[in-house]
Design a protein around this motif. Structure first.
Motif, mmCIF file in Angstrom:
data_model
loop_
_atom_site.group_PDB
_atom_site.id
_atom_site.type_symbol
_atom_site.label_atom_id
_atom_site.label_comp_id
_atom_site.label_asym_id
_atom_site.label_seq_id
_atom_site.Cartn_x
_atom_site.Cartn_y
_atom_site.Cartn_z
ATOM 1 N N UNK A 52 0.832 -1.214 0.000
ATOM 2 C CA UNK A 52 0.000 0.000 0.000
ATOM 3 C C UNK A 52 0.861 1.257 0.000
ATOM 4 N N UNK A 53 1.963 1.198 0.741
ATOM 5 C CA UNK A 53 2.878 2.350 0.752
ATOM 6 C C UNK A 53 3.494 2.557 -0.634
ATOM 7 N N UNK A 54 3.937 1.458 -1.237
ATOM 8 C CA UNK A 54 4.634 1.556 -2.518
ATOM 9 C C UNK A 54 3.698 1.918 -3.663
ATOM 10 N N UNK A 55 2.461 1.426 -3.626
ATOM 11 C CA UNK A 55 1.592 1.642 -4.778
ATOM 12 C C UNK A 55 0.650 2.825 -4.623
ATOM 13 N N UNK A 56 0.418 3.298 -3.405
ATOM 14 C CA UNK A 56 -0.546 4.386 -3.225
ATOM 15 C C UNK A 56 0.044 5.607 -2.536
ATOM 16 N N UNK A 57 0.613 5.420 -1.362
ATOM 17 C CA UNK A 57 1.004 6.566 -0.547
ATOM 18 C C UNK A 57 2.177 7.341 -1.155
ATOM 19 N N UNK A 58 3.209 6.650 -1.573
ATOM 20 C CA UNK A 58 4.378 7.348 -2.132
ATOM 21 C C UNK A 58 4.034 8.023 -3.458
ATOM 22 N N UNK A 59 3.363 7.355 -4.403
ATOM 23 C CA UNK A 59 2.951 8.070 -5.623
ATOM 24 C C UNK A 59 1.965 9.200 -5.330
ATOM 25 N N UNK A 60 1.112 9.010 -4.331
ATOM 26 C CA UNK A 60 0.178 10.080 -3.955
ATOM 27 C C UNK A 60 0.907 11.314 -3.464
ATOM 28 N N UNK A 61 1.917 11.100 -2.623
ATOM 29 C CA UNK A 61 2.708 12.236 -2.136
ATOM 30 C C UNK A 61 3.451 12.916 -3.289
ATOM 31 N N UNK A 62 3.957 12.112 -4.219
ATOM 32 C CA UNK A 62 4.646 12.693 -5.383
ATOM 33 C C UNK A 62 3.681 13.510 -6.240
ATOM 34 N N UNK A 63 2.454 13.029 -6.394
ATOM 35 C CA UNK A 63 1.465 13.790 -7.165
ATOM 36 C C UNK A 63 1.085 15.087 -6.453
ATOM 37 N N UNK A 64 1.005 15.061 -5.143
ATOM 38 C CA UNK A 64 0.699 16.291 -4.401
ATOM 39 C C UNK A 64 1.808 17.324 -4.607
ATOM 40 N N UNK A 65 3.047 16.877 -4.547
ATOM 41 C CA UNK A 65 4.174 17.799 -4.764
ATOM 42 C C UNK A 65 4.165 18.329 -6.196
ATOM 43 N N UNK A 66 3.935 17.446 -7.161
ATOM 44 C CA UNK A 66 3.887 17.879 -8.562
ATOM 45 C C UNK A 66 2.743 18.861 -8.790
ATOM 46 N N UNK A 67 1.593 18.616 -8.175
ATOM 47 C CA UNK A 67 0.465 19.532 -8.308
ATOM 48 C C UNK A 67 0.772 20.897 -7.734
ATOM 49 N N UNK A 68 1.450 20.924 -6.584
ATOM 50 C CA UNK A 68 1.819 22.213 -5.985
ATOM 51 C C UNK A 68 2.782 22.975 -6.884
ATOM 52 N N UNK A 69 3.726 22.265 -7.492
ATOM 53 C CA UNK A 69 4.674 22.919 -8.406
ATOM 54 C C UNK A 69 3.940 23.463 -9.630
ATOM 55 N N UNK A 70 3.029 22.688 -10.189
ATOM 56 C CA UNK A 70 2.274 23.155 -11.354
ATOM 57 C C UNK A 70 1.412 24.368 -11.018
ATOM 58 N N UNK A 71 0.781 24.367 -9.854
ATOM 59 C CA UNK A 71 -0.025 25.529 -9.453
ATOM 60 C C UNK A 71 0.844 26.773 -9.290
ATOM 61 N N UNK A 72 1.997 26.612 -8.673
ATOM 62 C CA UNK A 72 2.891 27.763 -8.493
ATOM 63 C C UNK A 72 3.357 28.291 -9.853
ATOM 64 N N UNK A 73 3.704 27.391 -10.759
ATOM 65 C CA UNK A 73 4.158 27.824 -12.090
ATOM 66 C C UNK A 73 3.031 28.518 -12.856
ATOM 67 N N UNK A 74 1.834 27.980 -12.779
ATOM 68 C CA UNK A 74 0.698 28.590 -13.476
ATOM 69 C C UNK A 74 0.390 29.975 -12.954
ATOM 70 N N UNK A 75 0.446 30.151 -11.653
ATOM 71 C CA UNK A 75 0.184 31.466 -11.069
ATOM 72 C C UNK A 75 1.292 32.454 -11.428
ATOM 73 N N UNK A 76 2.543 31.981 -11.477
ATOM 74 C CA UNK A 76 3.645 32.853 -11.899
ATOM 75 C C UNK A 76 3.466 33.288 -13.352
#
Length: 167
Positions: free
Chosen positions: A46-70
């Protein structure tokens, strides 16, 4: 130009929100799966297939939002700069000054105590300031004061030029 940049910014914002949402869902699924298992070896999938990719997607989403607002902010700044550049300078009839006329022409020089520049008396940076005083020639000679880049005053007439030692 503005619409082209905004068209590229909005999909980035949507992708950022989608990545955040997908990451949050994966983290919740991973947490739910881990909480239902007693042994660590059964929690790892569950950690390998859900939690770690989920955390990576959250970080990627935050980066995309920051770039879009910039990108949106940069577009707005460029638009305002374009408006400033496109504005025509006031003609001689409207402002009373001819285009290209010097900003200040007074021969008297002033300084503001604690400042680093000396100015002509009619320079817009010191005009109307009660604390402006006549230039101290010693400060100019020591290099403590420099000429104002706006009104470009000449050296003070009261012997404020550089002093040279006799040979």
């Amino acid at each position: 130009m503005r619409t082209a940049r905004l068209r590229t910014a909005h999909p980035v914002l949507w992708a950022g929100w989608a990545a955040l949402a997908a990451g949050a869902v994966l983290c919740v699924i991973g947490w739910y799966g881990v909480s239902g298992e007693r042994y660590a070896e059964r929690q790892l999938p569950y950690l390998a297939s859900c939690t770690i990719p989920g955390a990576a997607l959250i970080i990627a989403g935050a980066v995309l939002l920051a770039h879009g607002r910039d990108t949106i902010a940069a577009t707005r700044v460029e638009e305002l700069y374009g408006l400033l550049v496109a504005a025509e300078p006031a003609s001689a009839d409207e402002s009373g000054q001819a285009a290209g006329a010097p900003v200040a022409v007074s021969g008297e020089t002033l300084m503001v105590p604690g400042g680093t520049l000396w100015h002509r008396a009619d320079c817009p940076l010191v005009a109307g300031k009660a604390e402006a005083v006549p230039v101290d020639a010693k400060l100019v000679a020591n290099g403590g004061l420099g000429p104002c880049p706006i009104c470009e005053p000449a050296e003070p007439a009261d012997g404020g030029g550089p002093r040279r030692c006799p040979p």
